[in-house]
Design an enzyme around this catalytic site. Structure first.
Site, mmCIF file in Angstrom:
data_model
loop_
_atom_site.group_PDB
_atom_site.id
_atom_site.type_symbol
_atom_site.label_atom_id
_atom_site.label_comp_id
_atom_site.label_asym_id
_atom_site.label_seq_id
_atom_site.Cartn_x
_atom_site.Cartn_y
_atom_site.Cartn_z
ATOM 1 N N SER A 209 9.146 -3.320 -24.635
ATOM 2 C CA SER A 209 10.169 -3.139 -25.661
ATOM 3 C C SER A 209 11.254 -2.141 -25.308
ATOM 4 C CB SER A 209 9.503 -2.722 -26.967
ATOM 5 O OG SER A 209 8.705 -1.572 -26.768
ATOM 6 N N HIS B 138 8.849 -9.174 -28.466
ATOM 7 C CA HIS B 138 10.273 -9.228 -28.106
ATOM 8 C C HIS B 138 10.633 -10.504 -27.338
ATOM 9 C CE1 HIS B 138 11.269 -5.147 -29.436
ATOM 10 N NE2 HIS B 138 9.996 -4.912 -29.143
ATOM 11 N N LYS C 155 11.701 -9.686 -35.238
ATOM 12 C CA LYS C 155 12.723 -9.439 -34.217
ATOM 13 C C LYS C 155 13.599 -10.690 -34.088
ATOM 14 C CE LYS C 155 9.606 -5.968 -32.607
ATOM 15 N NZ LYS C 155 10.031 -4.923 -33.537
HETATM 16 C C1 LIG Z 1 5.889 -4.767 -28.464
HETATM 17 C C2 LIG Z 1 5.859 -4.579 -29.950
HETATM 18 N N1 LIG Z 1 4.784 -4.997 -30.641
HETATM 19 C C3 LIG Z 1 4.709 -4.853 -31.971
HETATM 20 C C4 LIG Z 1 5.728 -4.273 -32.684
HETATM 21 C C5 LIG Z 1 5.594 -4.114 -34.147
HETATM 22 O O1 LIG Z 1 6.187 -5.180 -34.809
HETATM 23 P P1 LIG Z 1 6.729 -4.995 -36.300
HETATM 24 O O2 LIG Z 1 8.029 -4.269 -36.193
HETATM 25 O O3 LIG Z 1 6.843 -6.386 -36.798
HETATM 26 O O4 LIG Z 1 5.699 -4.206 -37.025
HETATM 27 C C6 LIG Z 1 6.872 -3.839 -32.019
HETATM 28 C C7 LIG Z 1 7.976 -3.229 -32.797
HETATM 29 O O5 LIG Z 1 8.847 -2.585 -32.317
HETATM 30 C C8 LIG Z 1 6.940 -3.981 -30.619
HETATM 31 O O6 LIG Z 1 8.001 -3.535 -29.941
#
Ligand SMILES: Cc1ncc(COP(=O)(O)O)c(C=O)c1O
Length: 386
Positions: A181, A209, A240
């Protein structure tokens, strides 16, 4: 007068301030888009994960009317009375989209990672986690009470060594982001699948992502790399590229049935409003019907990476729409971010603990809605800040 038991917070905040690590909230007015109003000022923004530009689109008046009489709040957790027919319909669509037997919705991607890790690994098990995995995976690993082995970022030799050393555990689980991310680089999913198969470990990947952005059908990097059938536990989020909110797990019916029994972040949390499920269904349809959004985004991102590297910026190993400019020190990173803001361009500075010490970066997040002119303005503004 007894002393204030929370007084220590002021001191700790001051320490963060002195280290250039204190964070502050802003307020956005209006919908998410490349041109936003933040704290009363207009910005050209490279600071959202709305990669396909769906956040302002998926919940139009037609969708709201189509919801009928479901109301707003769902009123209970899914296992009690909170799961409505829109939730069930979105789960069916997600399973179709992901080409898996089943899918399960969570309130967020964070909850999906934490709940799934805790349901699959416990005190007698070992989890193998990439050093740059997202905080929700880190927290899930910790909460699971499994023995956690952190392998160096993308280092398959290190992972193989750790797997070999940890032969005596009841179960093993390898977990990784597919698209990282902050650095925008990709996990070697085929090699991970080889190692998982060789060592008898479960393989869980987080496509947060990559969903909607990569793969012929927009399913993510496992699709793009041709390894979907070798990844039994796939995490995604609607928050996202899908422009909405809510996490999901896609996999076998057996996996989903187990999560319904044991994923505490699913069982003990109120189901999200059904309107979110309607937005999710719309988003999946757009991802399927409008592949040019992700193709155009990929093309633009490749060009932007080239231009930035040509101008001397360190874009790391990014091969995606997430393009880091690796600066190093938090103060210099925040200064650059501030200088860009002065020019009306918003690129968030990312500091520890989100990234390791010494790896502070400016995180450029490109979306389908950024035009060539907007990208030109970003590159020029960066040039003027050196
Ligand atoms: C790799 C990754 N997994 C999970 C999440 C969490 O997702 P959510 O924002 O839907 O809680 C994020 C959020 O930034 C992320 O970057």
């Amino acid at each position: 007068m007894p002393s204030d038991p929370l007084a220590w917070i002021d001191e700790e905040l001051q320490v963060l301030q002195d280290q250039g690590l204190r964070r502050r909230l802003s307020v956005r007015e209006g919908a998410q888009s490349p041109l936003i109003r933040l704290d009363g000022r207009e910005f050209l923004s490279f600071g959202s994960n709305d990669y396909l530009g769906l956040a302002a689109e998926v919940m139009g008046p037609d969708s709201l009317r189509g919801l009928g009489d479901v109301g707003w709040g769902s009123g209970a957790s899914p296992l009690v009375t909170g799961r409505g027919r829109w939730h069930a319909a979105l789960e069916t669509r997600l399973a179709e989209f992901e080409a898996t037997e089943a899918a399960l919705l969570f309130p967020s991607g964070y909850a999906a990672n934490v709940g799934t890790l805790c349901a699959l690994a416990g005190a007698r098990d070992a989890v193998f986690s990439d050093a740059k995995n997202h905080a929700s995976i880190v927290d899930g690993c910790r909460l699971s009470r499994a023995q956690v082995h952190i392998y160096r970022h993308l280092d398959m030799d290190h992972l193989a060594q750790l797997l070999a050393e940890a032969a005596s555990f009841r179960r093993k689980l390898i977990v990784t982001d597919s698209l990282f991310s902050m650095d925008g680089d990709c996990a070697p999913l085929a090699e991970l699948a080889d190692l998982a198969e060789h060592s008898g470990a479960m393989l869980m990947i987080d496509e947060a992502h990559a969903t909607g952005v990569f793969g012929e059908n927009g399913r993510g990097l496992a699709e793009q790399m041709g390894v979907e059938h070798r990844v039994p536990i796939r995490i995604g989020t609607l928050s996202k590229a899908l422009g909405s909110i809510g996490g999901f797990v896609a996999g076998s019916r057996r996996l989903v049935d187990w999560l319904i029994q044991r994923a505490r972040s699913y069982v003990y949390s109120t189901a999200p409003p059904e309107a979110f499920a309607s937005a999710g269904i719309n988003a999946l349809q757009i991802v399927r019907q409008e592949p040019w959004r992700r193709r155009q985004l990929q093309t633009r991102a490749a060009l932007l990476r080239q231009r930035l590297a040509h101008d001397g910026w360190n874009v790391g190993a990014s091969s995606s729409q997430i393009i880091p400019l690796i600066i190093g020190e938090p103060e210099r990173t925040m200064l650059l971010s501030h200088q860009l803001r002065e020019r009306g361009v918003l690129v968030p500075g990312i500091r520890p603990p989100t990234v390791p010490v010494g790896e502070s970066l400016l995180r450029i997040s490109l979306t389908y809605r950024h035009t060539d002119e907007m990208v030109d303005r970003l590159v020029e503004s960066l040039g003027n800040c050196r």
